[in-house]
Design an enzyme around this catalytic site. Structure first.
Site, PDB file in Angstrom:
ATOM      1  N   GLY A 247       0.813  -1.211   0.000  1.00 13.41           N
ATOM      2  CA  GLY A 247       0.000   0.000   0.000  1.00 13.41           C
ATOM      3  C   GLY A 247       0.853   1.269   0.000  1.00 13.41           C
ATOM      4  N   THR A 250       2.366   2.314   3.457  1.00 12.95           N
ATOM      5  CA  THR A 250       3.540   1.503   3.815  1.00 12.95           C
ATOM      6  C   THR A 250       4.718   1.900   2.937  1.00 12.95           C
ATOM      7  OG1 THR A 250       1.955  -0.295   4.100  1.00 12.95           O
ATOM      8  CG2 THR A 250       4.251  -0.858   4.348  1.00 12.95           C
ATOM      9  N   GLY A 251       4.433   2.163   1.663  1.00 11.85           N
ATOM     10  CA  GLY A 251       5.493   2.564   0.728  1.00 11.85           C
ATOM     11  C   GLY A 251       6.234   3.793   1.238  1.00 11.85           C
ATOM     12  N   GLU A 266       5.674  -0.827  -6.187  1.00 14.00           N
ATOM     13  CA  GLU A 266       4.397  -1.116  -6.845  1.00 14.00           C
ATOM     14  C   GLU A 266       3.325  -0.909  -5.792  1.00 14.00           C
ATOM     15  OE1 GLU A 266       4.020  -1.704  -9.973  1.00 14.00           O
ATOM     16  OE2 GLU A 266       6.135  -1.891 -10.439  1.00 14.00           O
ATOM     17  N   CYS A 300      -4.675  -5.171  -7.038  1.00 13.93           N
ATOM     18  CA  CYS A 300      -4.337  -3.774  -7.334  1.00 13.93           C
ATOM     19  C   CYS A 300      -4.956  -3.312  -8.653  1.00 13.93           C
ATOM     20  CB  CYS A 300      -2.828  -3.582  -7.339  1.00 13.93           C
ATOM     21  SG  CYS A 300      -1.995  -4.644  -8.515  1.00 13.93           S
ATOM     22  N   GLU A 394      -8.249   3.589  -2.186  1.00 15.27           N
ATOM     23  CA  GLU A 394      -8.258   2.236  -2.756  1.00 15.27           C
ATOM     24  C   GLU A 394      -9.042   1.352  -1.795  1.00 15.27           C
ATOM     25  OE1 GLU A 394      -4.643  -0.081  -2.314  1.00 15.27           O
ATOM     26  OE2 GLU A 394      -4.934  -0.912  -4.314  1.00 15.27           O
TER      27      GLU A 394
END
Ligand code: NAD
Length: 493
Positions: A247, A250-251, A266, A300, A394
């Site tokens: 997500g 977290t990225g 990604e 995704c 999302e």
């Protein structure tokens, strides 16, 4: 169906070793964590819950092997990498059913969906193997500048060194293959931290790599939590590149912890599909329902937002509702099931809350909206407020928003009105409108007469905005995981 039928519980056909792999062998970490089936909470096994010290051992071991190979000039040759990856692809095919069972039991895929993922992982390894023969450089144009006179040179592609791979729960095999395959094809060592909910598949996959001939000290796997094992891995000074899928939030944490390192990310999407008034309406509705509700929307590439031309909107919504209501919600292990559980009851409750928030704001619930344990029924909403979370975030669950549009400009603007940009779809019989829309959508890929939910594993994969950094897809990942190295000769005389 009115309630979710759970299947009788069978023990796993294959128990992966409980520990982690580092220094070329399976070891039990000091702490263990349980792995449960999200459908009914059955305990499936325990895996190591790696500590920062254990992550350090794993990274240090892999880094030493890679450094020794470079220093001795006798590393793991490209042809050996190709043969090992080809063998691994064949072993994935041979263990097809065992892997499908692991994916389905610890994750949220139906058996049918899990089988399809195993086939794709074999393909990802086959594509990775092909790349070893394409790791070529080129000669450099020294004679094109006076300063280069008397020199000759070229570049080769060299491994970056140690790759840290962090993977999510929703494709527990193929997304691991998308990181380990290219990393190894490029000649790197790799340390994997799989999602906490789906480590068993990853451990089985690493065993397959070892059985296929990947040198034991080139690959390590450290199951554990993101906050401890994940953080220790990405911030480790001997890691040269972080390849993360997960997500956006977290990225961001990963980027901060990684510091000044190469990163590939990604991230998520809330993908849009446009249905124009000349589209094959029924085919579009079938495709949208399949793209929205596969893996219970935990994908995704899921279709989340549909913009449909006003003249066909009412009939299109009815077509989608009809296509949705025939989907069977049920146990993952029942081959008749179309929609299994979410990865946990907490996630199902979150989805339910976002749907309720939209409805409180005036959205119309056309079908679904029901939750039982970790199961959430496929849900179609219309007239959704523009700032409801089902529209802006999302959702990563089985919820589809359908809105009508009057002009194509408006549809494109609304589709682009998001922080994400992974993929999109457009349904139309007109070539010109298809290409015009495709050109104006700010996404990584536009599928014409298909939903956003399509990918082959050889595509450059990823998107702009908050959907990621760089591109995956085997060839593009190998490129990112290698770097040019120049050798130049000053000729005498
Ligand atoms: P997540 O972000 O919660 O977790 C992903 C991984 O990161 C897990 O292994 C987790 O343990 C680890 N992690 C968590 N905190 C960390 C930290 N501080 N440092 C290092 N690692 C940490 O994602 P998820 O819920 O497992 O997966 C769903 C998300 O993944 C969705 O947003 C989805 O869109 C995205 N996703 C993207 C793609 C793509 O290719 N673009 C594919 C699949 C999933």
């Amino acid at each position: 169906m009115t309630t979710v039928e759970t299947a009788p519980i069978a023990p796993l056909a294959w128990q992966p070793p409980a520990g982690a792999v580092w220094s070329g062998r399976w070891v039990d970490g000091a702490s263990a964590m349980p792995v449960h089936d999200p459908e009914d909470g059955t305990l499936l096994g325990h895996v190591t819950d790696a500590s920062p010290a254990e992550v350090d051992q794993a990274v240090t071991g892999v880094a030493a092997a890679v450094a020794a190979a470079v220093g001795s000039g006798a590393g793991w040759a490209a042809w050996q990498r190709r043969e090992a990856l080809e063998a691994a692809s064949r072993l994935v095919v041979r263990h097809h059913e065992v892997l499908a069972e692991l994916i389905s039991r610890e994750g949220c895929k139906t058996v049918r969906e899990a089988r399809s993922e195993v086939s794709r992982a074999a393909e990802t390894l086959r594509l990775s193997a092909q790349q070893t023969g394409l790791l070529t450089g080129e000669t450099l144009p020294f004679s094109d500048t006076a300063r280069g006179t008397g020199r000759l040179g070229w570049y080769t592609r060299e491994p970056v060194g140690v790759v840290a791979a962090i993977t999510p729960f929703n494709d527990p095999l193929n997304l691991v293959a998308h990181k380990l395959g290219p990393a190894l094809a490029g000649g790197n060592g790799v340390v994997l931290k799989p999602a906490e909910s789906t480590p068993l598949t990853a451990l089985a996959f690493v065993q397959i790599l070892l059985d296929a001939g990947v040198p034991a000290d080139y690959v390590a796997v450290v199951p554990g939590t993101g906050a401890t094992a994940g953080r220790a891995l990405v911030s480790h000074p001997l890691v040269d590149l972080v390849s993360f899928t997960g997500g956006f939030r977290t990225g961001n944490e990963v980027a901060r912890a990684a510091g000044a390192k190469k990163t590939l990310m990604e991230l998520g999407g809330n993908n849009a599909v446009l249905v124009l008034d000349d589209a094959d309406r029924e085919a579009a509705a079938q495709s949208v329902a399949a793209g929205a509700f596969g893996v219970a929307g935990q994908n995704c590439l899921s279709v989340q937002r549909v913009f449909v031309a006003a003249p066909i909107a009412d009939r299109f919504v009815q077509d989608v509702v009809d296509a949705t209501e025939v989907l069977r919600v049920g146990s993952k292990s029942d081959p008749r099931t179309d929609i299994g559980p979410l990865i946990g009851e907490r996630e199902a409750r979150r989805v339910q809350e976002w749907v309720a928030e939209a409805c409180d704001g005036g959205a119309e619930l056309r079908t679904g909206g029901r939750r039982e344990g970790a199961f959430h029924w496929p849900t179609v909403l219309t007239n959704v407020p523009a700032r409801a979370r089902v529209m802006t975030e999302e959702i990563f669950g089985p919820v589809l928003v359908i809105e009508r549009f009057d002009t194509l400009d408006e549809a494109v603007a609304r589709a682009n009105d998001t922080r994400f940009g992974l993929q999109a779809g457009v349904f139309t019989a007109g070539l010109e409108s298809a290409l015009s829309v495709a050109e104006r959508l700010r996404v990584g890929a536009v599928m014409i007469n298909d939903s956003s939910d399509f990918r082959i594993d050889a595509m450059p994969f990823g998107g702009p905005k908050q959907s990621g950094v760089g591109r995956e897809g085997v060839r593009y990942a190998v490129e990112a995981m290698t770097e040019p190295k120049i050798i130049a000769v000053r000729l005498g005389g």
